[in-house]
Structure formats: structure tokens, C-alpha cells
Design a protein around this motif. Structure first.
Motif, PDB file in Angstrom:
ATOM      1  N   THR A 168       0.831  -1.205   0.000  1.00  0.00           N
ATOM      2  CA  THR A 168       0.000   0.000   0.000  1.00  0.00           C
ATOM      3  C   THR A 168       0.865   1.254   0.000  1.00  0.00           C
ATOM      4  OG1 THR A 168      -1.752  -1.171   1.206  1.00  0.00           O
ATOM      5  CG2 THR A 168      -1.809   1.237   1.251  1.00  0.00           C
ATOM      6  N   THR A 169       1.946   1.216   0.773  1.00  0.00           N
ATOM      7  CA  THR A 169       2.863   2.354   0.792  1.00  0.00           C
ATOM      8  C   THR A 169       3.455   2.600  -0.592  1.00  0.00           C
ATOM      9  OG1 THR A 169       3.433   1.929   3.113  1.00  0.00           O
ATOM     10  CG2 THR A 169       4.954   3.286   1.847  1.00  0.00           C
ATOM     11  N   GLU A 170       3.842   1.524  -1.273  1.00  0.00           N
ATOM     12  CA  GLU A 170       4.400   1.679  -2.616  1.00  0.00           C
ATOM     13  C   GLU A 170       3.333   2.173  -3.595  1.00  0.00           C
ATOM     14  OE1 GLU A 170       6.582  -1.671  -3.983  1.00  0.00           O
ATOM     15  OE2 GLU A 170       8.043  -1.579  -2.357  1.00  0.00           O
ATOM     16  N   ASP A 171       2.081   1.745  -3.399  1.00  0.00           N
ATOM     17  CA  ASP A 171       0.995   2.269  -4.228  1.00  0.00           C
ATOM     18  C   ASP A 171       0.872   3.782  -4.061  1.00  0.00           C
ATOM     19  OD1 ASP A 171       0.390  -0.237  -5.171  1.00  0.00           O
ATOM     20  OD2 ASP A 171      -1.261  -0.579  -3.777  1.00  0.00           O
ATOM     21  N   ILE A 172       0.963   4.237  -2.817  1.00  0.00           N
ATOM     22  CA  ILE A 172       0.840   5.671  -2.554  1.00  0.00           C
ATOM     23  C   ILE A 172       2.046   6.418  -3.114  1.00  0.00           C
ATOM     24  CG2 ILE A 172       0.724   7.411  -0.734  1.00  0.00           C
ATOM     25  CD1 ILE A 172      -1.857   5.830  -1.223  1.00  0.00           C
ATOM     26  N   VAL A 173       3.234   5.813  -3.039  1.00  0.00           N
ATOM     27  CA  VAL A 173       4.421   6.459  -3.607  1.00  0.00           C
ATOM     28  C   VAL A 173       4.255   6.629  -5.111  1.00  0.00           C
ATOM     29  CG1 VAL A 173       6.884   6.160  -4.064  1.00  0.00           C
ATOM     30  CG2 VAL A 173       5.989   5.712  -1.793  1.00  0.00           C
ATOM     31  N   LEU A 174       3.786   5.573  -5.791  1.00  0.00           N
ATOM     32  CA  LEU A 174       3.566   5.682  -7.236  1.00  0.00           C
ATOM     33  C   LEU A 174       2.492   6.719  -7.542  1.00  0.00           C
ATOM     34  CD1 LEU A 174       4.034   4.727 -10.129  1.00  0.00           C
ATOM     35  CD2 LEU A 174       2.310   2.944  -9.732  1.00  0.00           C
ATOM     36  N   ALA A 175       1.402   6.713  -6.770  1.00  0.00           N
ATOM     37  CA  ALA A 175       0.347   7.705  -6.990  1.00  0.00           C
ATOM     38  C   ALA A 175       0.873   9.125  -6.777  1.00  0.00           C
ATOM     39  CB  ALA A 175      -0.831   7.429  -6.060  1.00  0.00           C
ATOM     40  N   THR A 176       1.767   9.288  -5.801  1.00  0.00           N
ATOM     41  CA  THR A 176       2.360  10.605  -5.563  1.00  0.00           C
ATOM     42  C   THR A 176       3.254  11.013  -6.717  1.00  0.00           C
ATOM     43  OG1 THR A 176       2.335  10.123  -3.186  1.00  0.00           O
ATOM     44  CG2 THR A 176       3.665  11.984  -3.915  1.00  0.00           C
ATOM     45  N   ASP A 177       4.063  10.062  -7.213  1.00  0.00           N
ATOM     46  CA  ASP A 177       4.898  10.355  -8.383  1.00  0.00           C
ATOM     47  C   ASP A 177       4.037  10.774  -9.561  1.00  0.00           C
ATOM     48  OD1 ASP A 177       7.248   9.836  -7.078  1.00  0.00           O
ATOM     49  OD2 ASP A 177       7.397   7.752  -7.748  1.00  0.00           O
ATOM     50  N   GLN A 178       2.959  10.028  -9.790  1.00  0.00           N
ATOM     51  CA  GLN A 178       2.078  10.356 -10.911  1.00  0.00           C
ATOM     52  C   GLN A 178       1.461  11.741 -10.740  1.00  0.00           C
ATOM     53  OE1 GLN A 178      -0.556   6.985 -10.663  1.00  0.00           O
ATOM     54  NE2 GLN A 178       0.557   5.824 -12.215  1.00  0.00           N
ATOM     55  N   ALA A 179       0.953  12.019  -9.536  1.00  0.00           N
ATOM     56  CA  ALA A 179       0.332  13.318  -9.297  1.00  0.00           C
ATOM     57  C   ALA A 179       1.354  14.448  -9.410  1.00  0.00           C
ATOM     58  CB  ALA A 179      -0.334  13.334  -7.922  1.00  0.00           C
ATOM     59  N   PHE A 180       2.571  14.193  -8.906  1.00  0.00           N
ATOM     60  CA  PHE A 180       3.623  15.220  -8.931  1.00  0.00           C
ATOM     61  C   PHE A 180       4.040  15.539 -10.365  1.00  0.00           C
ATOM     62  CE2 PHE A 180       8.186  16.312  -8.860  1.00  0.00           C
ATOM     63  CZ  PHE A 180       8.138  17.459  -8.090  1.00  0.00           C
ATOM     64  N   TYR A 181       4.312  14.486 -11.148  1.00  0.00           N
ATOM     65  CA  TYR A 181       4.746  14.716 -12.533  1.00  0.00           C
ATOM     66  C   TYR A 181       3.609  15.265 -13.390  1.00  0.00           C
ATOM     67  CZ  TYR A 181       9.131  12.335 -11.506  1.00  0.00           C
ATOM     68  OH  TYR A 181      10.350  11.985 -10.983  1.00  0.00           O
TER      69      TYR A 181
END
Length: 397
Positions: A100-113
Motif C-alpha cells: 500500500t505504501t508503494e501504491d501511494i508512492v507511485l500515486a504521488t509520483d504520478q500526481a507530482f509529474y
């Protein structure tokens, strides 16, 4: 910020903590159970309970206190398998929390970029409006001096309006991507960040997809969670099978009766200890059905793990191919933008010298805008492709 504030991460961690308590609950069957009691009875001496029970218990006025204990001696591995199953489920839940943490990290990367890309596109749109506004002003002045036709002015006005529409869309997109970033950061209010782009040079993707696949199969926490769940299901099936075996336990009791009727109590204390074997004979095939069900579910869990393994292999290879394509697009789009800028400069010069029409200039402006947008998209799409590839191979955030 997302790992700290996003509620999905908190939920996953809390579920892992709850599963640890399940392990303690299961292990309690292996430990002694002790109880204490203090009892005082005011009764008609010698009377017996004669309804509601097969036991004719005699009621006697007395007061006493004592304790009892029970201890499991052997159940042929049932409790041990239940404890092992609970421990494996705890590991699975911890792996799920990491996933779940890695899911949130990827979602954050996507939102950031996405937000960075939207901000860059907004700057492109603003520059485009500025360029077309300058052209429109020049053409308008030339038209007033009868050096250009009203057709040129109409083309310039249309181009300017198109640029303004593009600017409106870019502004809306920038606002919506910022809202998405706020959401993944766990914020319940609107916060607009001034995002800073990394100036590090883009690195090419890893050259070997097969090596990445091996790393992903070892590191992906969701695959680890399913593997632990499958192992837990096997232990549970063993525990369900062990219900058909006898259980051996010890029990004891001791206490004192300081207030008693001597007619019925020959001593002021009591005590005893014993061993009991409970042998299941027949219960309507309940235990055998539960054992078979657990075995089938263990097989299903194993197949789910195999299915996810196949998906991981596919996703890593696909992400690697997309990253390579995105990296190549960065170079091509940069060259395209360079040529489009040159073409626009030449078109502006030719138009100002009267060697070309407004149509040629409009086409050059459109191509330059399209090339700038493509170059911006390529830059951030490659960064996002790398983030996705790292997620697919299970890189710990």
C-alpha cells in the motif's frame, strides 16, 4: 508527506497491528488458563435443584474461595498449526502494508509529474498567447497603415483566440492536477504548491528486462503477501485436519471453605488434579468437510499467487518497453522543437519582409506550439515511466 498523511497507509498499518494481536489470541490456547472464584451461598441446607438440569446439585449454606486451571498437553499439532497460520497472515498483512505504501508512492509520483507537466504546459500556453498577441498587434498596425489586408488580421485574430482557448484549458488542467496532488498527500483542503523541477540529466532505462523481472519477483510486496497467505492457508488446512485427532489436557482445582456446615463438609479445603482425553467420534462429517474446504482454499491461494507472478512478469516487461520508448521520444521531441523554433523564426522573418502569407506564419506557430507541448509531455512521461518501472520491480520507497 503522502506516506505520513494518506489514510490508506494508516489503514494498512493498523490492520497489520491488528493481525499481530490475532497471533497472540491463537497462541493463548497453548498457555495455561487459570480462574479464581469467591462464593457465598445462603440456602436451605440439603435441598437439591430439581429442574432445568440433569445434575441434582445439593444446596448448602457456605462461603469459600478457590481457583482452577486447565492446560493443553497435546492436540497433535492443531494449535501449533493455527499459530503458524496466524504468524504467516501477520507477515502477509505487513507485506500488504508495504505494498500500500508503494501504491501511494507511485500515486504521488504520478500526481507530482502530472502537476509539473500541467504547469509546464501552462507556461507554453502563456508563451504562445504572448507570441500570437504580438503578431496580432503588429498585423493590426500594418492593416491600419494599409500594408496588410484584413484577411491577415482575421487570421491573426483567429490564431490569438485559439491560443487563449489553449491557455484556458492549460489553466484548468493545472488546477485539477494540483487538486489531485493535494488528495494523494492526504489534505482535505486546497493547497497550491510551487513545484520545482529536478535539473538532473535524464538517465537511460536499465538495459536488461530479464534481470528486472527477477528483481521484481523477489521484491514485490504484493507477491510476498500472496505467498504468505498461501502458506498460511496450508497451515490452516493442517490444523483443520488435526481436529479429527484426540486432545489431551490437564485440569486442577483447589480452595478453602472457612464458613461451612460440618454436617456436609468433612474438611475446610478441597483439591484435585486430573488428565482428560477428548476423542472425537462423529459430528456429521463436520471436521472432514472443514479440512477439505481448507485444502481447496489453500490450492486456490497458490493459484492466485501464480497468477500474480505471471502478471508481474508481463507488467515489468511492458513498463520496460514503455520506458525505452519514452526515452527515445525525449530525444526526438527535443529535435522536433528545435526545428519548429527555427521554422517559426524563418516564417516570422519572411512574413515581415512580405515574402510569405499569414497562412504560412500561422502554420509555423501551430507547429511550434505542438512541438513545445510534445517536448514537455515527453520529458515528464519518461520520468513517470521510470517511476512506474521502479514500482513494478518493487523498489522500496
Amino acid at each position: 508527506m503522502a506516506i505520513k498523511n494518506n489514510p490508506r497507509v494508516s489503514v494498512a498499518r493498523l490492520l497489520a497491528l491488528a493481525q499481530h494481536q490475532v497471533v497472540r489470541e491463537t497462541r493463548a490456547a497453548e498457555l495455561p488458563s487459570a480462574n479464581a472464584a469467591i462464593t457465598a451461598v445462603d440456602a436451605e441446607d440439603g435441598t437439591r435443584i430439581s429442574a432445568g438440569s440433569l445434575t441434582a446439585s445439593r444446596l448448602i449454606e457456605h462461603a469459600g474461595a478457590g481457583g482452577s486451571f486447565t492446560q493443553l498437553i497435546m492436540d497433535f499439532g492443531r494449535t501449533r498449526n493455527l499459530v503458524a497460520s496466524s504468524k504467516l497472515q501477520e507477515k502477509a498483512q505487513n507485506a500488504n502494508a508495504l505494498a500500500t505504501t508503494e501504491d501511494i508512492v507511485l500515486a504521488t509520483d504520478q500526481a507530482f509529474y502530472n502537476a509539473l507537466q500541467a504547469q509546464a504546459l501552462l507556461k507554453v500556453a502563456q508563451q504562445n498567447v504572448h507570441t500570437r498577441q504580438t503578431t496580432e498587434t503588429q498585423v493590426s498596425q500594418l492593416t491600419k497603415n494599409n500594408l496588410k489586408s484584413t484577411l491577415d488580421l482575421s487570421f491573426a485574430d483567429v490564431n490569438l483566440s485559439q491560443g487563449k482557448l489553449l491557455l484556458l484549458d492549460a489553466q484548468s488542467n493545472a488546477d485539477s492536477t494540483m487538486a489531485a496532488l493535494d488528495a494523494v498527500l492526504g489534505l482535505d483542503r486546497q493547497v497550491t504548491y510551487d513545484l520545482v523541477e529536478s535539473n538532473t540529466q535524464l538517465q537511460s532505462p536499465p538495459p536488461d528486462a530479464d534481470q528486472l523481472i527477477q528483481v521484481g519477483l523477489q521484491q514485490r510486496p504484493d507477491l510476498q503477501a500472496l505467498n504468505y497467505s498461501a502458506q498460511s492457508a496450508v497451515k490452516l488446512s493442517h490444523a483443520q485436519r488435526d481436529q479429527m485427532f484426540p486432545t489431551i489436557s490437564a485440569a486442577g482445582t483447589a480452595g478453602s471453605v472457612p464458613i461451612r456446615t460440618s454436617q456436609y463438609y468433612i474438611a475446610n479445603w478441597w483439591g484435585g488434579i486430573g488428565v482428560n482425553m477428548n476423542i472425537p467420534v462423529f459430528n456429521g462429517f463436520l471436521y472432514s468437510a472443514q479440512a477439505k474446504e481448507a485444502t481447496i482454499r489453500a490450492q486456490a491461494a497458490s493459484e492466485q499467487s501464480r497468477d500474480l507472478r505471471d502478471q508481474i512478469v508481463r507488467d515489468i516487461r511492458t513498463s520496460w518497453l514503455m520506458a525505452n520508448t519514452a526515452f527515445q521520444r525525449v530525444t526526438v521531441s527535443a529535435e522536433l522543437l528545435k526545428q519548429a523554433n527555427l521554422a517559426l523564426t524563418l516564417a516570422q522573418t519572411r512574413y515581415q519582409m512580405g515574402l510569405s502569407s499569414i497562412v504560412e506564419l500561422s502554420q509555423a506557430q501551430y507547429q511550434q506550439t505542438d512541438a513545445a507541448i510534445s517536448n514537455t509531455n515527453a520529458q515528464y512521461q519518461y520520468r513517470l515511466a521510470l517511476a512506474t518501472l521502479n514500482y513494478q520491480i518493487g523498489t522500496t520507497p
